[in-house]
Design a protein around this motif. Structure first.
Motif, PDB file in Angstrom:
ATOM      1  N   ALA A 173       0.821  -1.221   0.000  1.00  0.00           N
ATOM      2  CA  ALA A 173       0.000   0.000   0.000  1.00  0.00           C
ATOM      3  C   ALA A 173       0.849   1.263   0.000  1.00  0.00           C
ATOM      4  O   ALA A 173       0.433   2.297  -0.533  1.00  0.00           O
ATOM      5  N   THR A 174       2.016   1.177   0.617  1.00  0.00           N
ATOM      6  CA  THR A 174       2.965   2.298   0.550  1.00  0.00           C
ATOM      7  C   THR A 174       4.362   1.730   0.326  1.00  0.00           C
ATOM      8  O   THR A 174       4.656   0.609   0.741  1.00  0.00           O
ATOM      9  N   SER A 175       5.200   2.502  -0.338  1.00  0.00           N
ATOM     10  CA  SER A 175       6.585   2.100  -0.549  1.00  0.00           C
ATOM     11  C   SER A 175       7.415   3.357  -0.745  1.00  0.00           C
ATOM     12  O   SER A 175       6.872   4.470  -0.839  1.00  0.00           O
ATOM     13  N   ALA A 176       8.734   3.186  -0.790  1.00  0.00           N
ATOM     14  CA  ALA A 176       9.595   4.363  -0.923  1.00  0.00           C
ATOM     15  C   ALA A 176       9.463   4.969  -2.308  1.00  0.00           C
ATOM     16  O   ALA A 176       9.192   6.166  -2.449  1.00  0.00           O
ATOM     17  N   LEU A 177       9.647   4.142  -3.320  1.00  0.00           N
ATOM     18  CA  LEU A 177       9.670   4.665  -4.684  1.00  0.00           C
ATOM     19  C   LEU A 177       8.723   3.870  -5.572  1.00  0.00           C
ATOM     20  O   LEU A 177       8.465   2.692  -5.335  1.00  0.00           O
ATOM     21  N   PRO A 178       8.215   4.495  -6.629  1.00  0.00           N
ATOM     22  CA  PRO A 178       7.267   3.801  -7.515  1.00  0.00           C
ATOM     23  C   PRO A 178       7.959   2.863  -8.492  1.00  0.00           C
ATOM     24  O   PRO A 178       9.155   2.994  -8.759  1.00  0.00           O
ATOM     25  N   ASP A 179       7.194   1.935  -9.030  1.00  0.00           N
ATOM     26  CA  ASP A 179       7.700   1.060 -10.090  1.00  0.00           C
ATOM     27  C   ASP A 179       7.691   1.779 -11.434  1.00  0.00           C
ATOM     28  O   ASP A 179       8.533   1.526 -12.291  1.00  0.00           O
ATOM     29  N   ASN A 180       6.701   2.649 -11.627  1.00  0.00           N
ATOM     30  CA  ASN A 180       6.597   3.438 -12.857  1.00  0.00           C
ATOM     31  C   ASN A 180       6.825   4.911 -12.521  1.00  0.00           C
ATOM     32  O   ASN A 180       6.314   5.399 -11.507  1.00  0.00           O
ATOM     33  N   LEU A 181       7.568   5.601 -13.368  1.00  0.00           N
ATOM     34  CA  LEU A 181       7.901   7.001 -13.092  1.00  0.00           C
ATOM     35  C   LEU A 181       6.987   7.978 -13.832  1.00  0.00           C
ATOM     36  O   LEU A 181       6.993   9.173 -13.539  1.00  0.00           O
ATOM     37  N   VAL A 182       6.254   7.468 -14.793  1.00  0.00           N
ATOM     38  CA  VAL A 182       5.326   8.293 -15.578  1.00  0.00           C
ATOM     39  C   VAL A 182       4.022   7.515 -15.748  1.00  0.00           C
ATOM     40  O   VAL A 182       4.058   6.306 -16.009  1.00  0.00           O
ATOM     41  N   VAL A 183       2.907   8.199 -15.592  1.00  0.00           N
ATOM     42  CA  VAL A 183       1.599   7.593 -15.878  1.00  0.00           C
ATOM     43  C   VAL A 183       0.811   8.537 -16.780  1.00  0.00           C
ATOM     44  O   VAL A 183       0.699   9.741 -16.499  1.00  0.00           O
TER      45      VAL A 183
END
Ligand SMILES: [Zn+2]
Length: 286
Positions: A173-183
Motif C-alpha cells: 500500500a505504501t513504498s519508498a519509490l514507484p515502479d513506474n515514473l510516468v503515468v
C-alpha cells in the motif's frame, strides 16, 4: 540521482520550485494549467505548490500554499484558492515516501498517444526512465452517474487511484519509490514524479520530447520518403537499453537543470523574487 532535496533548507528549495514553474512553462509542459509541487524538506506530511496562478507568473513565497498530505487541506485554513487537482500530488506523496516532487502536465505532444491508443515507449537514450511500458489511468471507470465527468483528479479517491498506477499490481500500500515514473491520463495528460525537483523536471521534459520524437518517427515511417527501402518496425530502446539509459539519465539530470535555469532567468516574463533576494546562492544546486 543527484537528489539533494531532503537535505535542502526551505527557502532555496522554494526558490527552485518557483524557477521550475517557469522552466515547465518555457518548454510548453504547462500553460495556464498543469502544476508542480514539492514535499516539505523538514515535514514529510506537508507538500507545497502554487496557489491559483498560472505557472508563468508564480514569483514569490506568498504565491505558494502548504497542504497536508493526509487529505489535501491547506495547513493555513485562511490560505487562498488552490488547484483543484492538488490531490494528484498529495496522494502520490502519501503512497511513495521517497517522492519529493510531482509534476502534472497536459503536454500536447503526449496527449495524441492516448487518443490514438499507441503505447508511449522510449525512442532514444534520454527517455530510458519510461521503461518498457507507460501505464494509462482512466478516471471514467471511477465515475458515478451523477458525477461531472471533467477528467479532473479533484478528490483523494481519484488521486489514490492515479497513484496506484505508479505501482506494480503486487506492490504494498505504501513504498519508498514507484515502479513506474510516468503515468498517462486518458483525455487529460500525464503525471511524473522524482526524488528531487531536478529529477521530476527532467522526466517531464523528456516524456514530452520523447513523444515528439516518436510521433515524428512514426509519421516518417508511414510516409513516402522511404520508398524503395525495406520497412521494419520502429527501432525503439530494448528493455536492457532503457534500463541502462535510465541510470545515465539519473546521473546527468542536474546538468540539464542548470541550463534550463539560465534560460528562464534570461526571459523578462519570469520573475523569481526569492532568487533575487537570495542572490546566486539560492540557485546554487551544489
Ligand atoms: Zn490536469
Amino acid at each position: 540521482m543527484t537528489s539533494n532535496h531532503p537535505a535542502t533548507s526551505l527557502p532555496p528549495l522554494l526558490s527552485t520550485l518557483i524557477t521550475a514553474n517557469h522552466i515547465l512553462h518555457h518548454h510548453n509542459l504547462v500553460d495556464g494549467y498543469g502544476h508542480i509541487s514539492i514535499r516539505h524538506p523538514s515535514n514529510p506530511a506537508i507538500y507545497i505548490m502554487a496557489g491559483y496562478l498560472a505557472p508563468a507568473v508564480v514569483s514569490c513565497a506568498s504565491d505558494l500554499i502548504e497542504y497536508h498530505v493526509s487529505d489535501g487541506s491547506p495547513v493555513d485554513p485562511s490560505a487562498g484558492k488552490g488547484y483543484s487537482e492538488r490531490f494528484i500530488h498529495g496522494e502520490l506523496y502519501k503512497r511513495f515516501t521517497g517522492i519529493n516532487c510531482v509534476i502534472h502536465s497536459h503536454s500536447e505532444a503526449v496527449l495524441p498517444f492516448m487518443i490514438a491508443g499507441v503505447p508511449l515507449r522510449p525512442a532514444f537514450h534520454m527517455a530510458g526512465f519510461l521503461g518498457t511500458a507507460v501505464p494509462t489511468f482512466d478516471i471514467t471507470a471511477l465515475y458515478k452517474p451523477t458525477d461531472q465527468k471533467d477528467m479532473l483528479v479533484n478528490t483523494t479517491h481519484f488521486g489514490a487511484a492515479l497513484a496506484s498506477h505508479f505501482a506494480s499490481p503486487t506492490a504494498p500500500a505504501t513504498s519508498a519509490l514507484p515502479d513506474n515514473l510516468v503515468v498517462l491520463m486518458r483525455h487529460h495528460g500525464f503525471t511524473t514524479v522524482g526524488e528531487s525537483i531536478q529529477d521530476a523536471v527532467f522526466r517531464a521534459m523528456y516524456t514530452h520530447i520523447n513523444a515528439t520524437v516518436l510521433t515524428t518517427a512514426a509519421n516518417l515511417k508511414s510516409s513516402s520518403l522511404g520508398d524503395g527501402v525495406e520497412r521494419k518496425e520502429l527501432d525503439l530502446l530494448t528493455k536492457e537499453e532503457a534500463a541502462g539509459c535510465r541510470v545515465m539519465n539519473e546521473k546527468t539530470a542536474d546538468k540539464a537543470f542548470r541550463g534550463w535555469i539560465e534560460e528562464v532567468r534570461a526571459v523578462p516574463l519570469y520573475i523569481n523574487e526569492m532568487a533575487r533576494e537570495e542572490g546566486e546562492r539560492s540557485l546554487n544546486l551544489d
